[in-house]
Enzyme design. Sequence first.
Site, PDB file in Angstrom:
ATOM      1  N   HIS A 292       2.301 -69.443   0.804  1.00 19.44           N
ATOM      2  CA  HIS A 292       1.080 -68.993   0.135  1.00 19.44           C
ATOM      3  C   HIS A 292       1.275 -69.017  -1.377  1.00 19.44           C
ATOM      4  O   HIS A 292       1.626 -67.997  -1.987  1.00 19.44           O
ATOM      5  CB  HIS A 292       0.771 -67.585   0.633  1.00 19.44           C
ATOM      6  CG  HIS A 292      -0.514 -67.005   0.138  1.00 19.44           C
ATOM      7  ND1 HIS A 292      -1.498 -67.727  -0.499  1.00 19.44           N
ATOM      8  CD2 HIS A 292      -0.979 -65.708   0.196  1.00 19.44           C
ATOM      9  CE1 HIS A 292      -2.502 -66.923  -0.809  1.00 19.44           C
ATOM     10  NE2 HIS A 292      -2.210 -65.695  -0.402  1.00 19.44           N
TER      11      HIS A 292
ATOM     12  N   CYS B 199      -6.149 -64.897  -4.845  1.00 12.52           N
ATOM     13  CA  CYS B 199      -5.862 -65.833  -3.757  1.00 12.52           C
ATOM     14  C   CYS B 199      -6.999 -66.819  -3.487  1.00 12.52           C
ATOM     15  O   CYS B 199      -6.793 -67.812  -2.774  1.00 12.52           O
ATOM     16  CB  CYS B 199      -5.549 -65.079  -2.473  1.00 12.52           C
ATOM     17  SG  CYS B 199      -4.116 -64.000  -2.594  1.00 12.52           S
TER      18      CYS B 199
END
Length: 376
Positions: free
Chosen positions: A328, A91
Site C-alpha cells: 500500500h 490513501c
Amino acid sequence: MPDHDVVIVAARRTPIATRSRAFASLRTEELAGPVIRCALADAEAATGSTLPIADVILGNCMGPGGNPARIAALAAGLGIGVPGATIDRQCGSGLAAVIDAARAIGAGDERPRIAGGVESASTAPARSLDGTSYPRAPFAPAGWPDPDMVEAAENLAQAEGITRERQDAHARRSHERARQAQDTGRFAAEIVVINETTSDDAIGVGERVLDRARPLFPSGTVTAATSTRVSDGAAAVILVPAQVRGTAPGLVIRAHAIVGCNPALPGIGAAPAVQTAFASGCAKIGDVAAFEIVEAFAAQSLAVLGQLGIEDDDPRVSADGGALALGHPWGASGAVALVRLFSRLVRAGAPAGTLGVAAASVGGGLGVAMLVEVVR
C-alpha cells in the site's frame, strides 16, 4: 465536454516494495519518472500521435514536498513547459489526481494529461514540532475522532461484527490470487522495471502466519497478517479526450465521486463513494465486471463489501490480489487500482461496454471512487 468523454489510453506502475527494502534509496521522482515515460510511450503508440501534455497531477501523502509531480515531470523528460501539481487526499490521492485531470479535460481544455500517484515511504522526511517528531499529521481537528488507522480498522470490525476468521480468509484469498497472477505473468505488461526489480516485493501469506499472528489490540481481531504493508511505489495513467483516442482501446471515465464519512470510522468511505458514482453513472453492482477496492485492512475491505452488498469471496473484487498482498504505497494506491483495472479489462480483451470500479477509503473520513467503461 463531459467527463464521460475522457479516456484512459495507457496505464503503468512500478512493482510495489515494502518500506526500506527494494526501493529504500529511491526518491519520488526516481519512482514516478520512469512510469510516466513508459505510460506516455504506450499512449503515443496506441493513438499513433505525439501527445502534447498539458499537466502532470500526482497524489502524494508523506513528502518530501517541493511539488513531487513537477519534479517527476522534469525527471521523465517532458520538458520545462509541462507543469505539475501534487495533491493530498491521503490513501485516495492517486485516484483523486486522475479525477482532477479528467475534470480539466471535461471542462474544455482538451489537451492530454498524465495523472497518478507516488509514495516513497522509505525516503519521506520525519516530521517534527518544537523538536519533537510525530508519526503523522492529524486527520481531524481537536474535539473530533482521529483514530490511528489500525485502531480505526479494529473499531470498524467491532461495529460491523467482522470476525477474525473472515479477516484471515480475506487476506489468504488476496495473497493466493496475487501469487497466481504473478506466477502466470498477469502483472508483466503493467510493470515498469525499476532498478532491475521486476516482481512485487512480497506475496504469499502462509497458514502459520495467519494462525500465529496476535491481535494488535487486547480482545481484538485485526492482526499484522490482515493489515497491509507500508510501501513504496508509483502509478500513472494517460488521459485524452475521446477525439484524440482514435482507435486505441481504453477506459472511458463514466462517473466519479469524492465523499465524506464519519472520521471515527474512515475505512468505510469507499462504500458511499461507490454508491454516489453509481448514482451519477446510472449503474448498479450487478453491472460491474471488475472491482479494485484498496485493501488497507481485511476488516476495512470486508466492511466496504458488506455495505455494497458484495460477497466476501466475489471473484470480481481484486481478482489478482489487492493491497493486502501487493502493498500500500499511500499516495499511489488509488492509481494502482486504476492500472489494475486497465490490465484486467483493456489488456485482457474485455468487450466494449464492460464496466469497472476503482475505489479507496481515506483517513479522516473520505471515500474516492471511479466508474469506468471499456471502449474499443
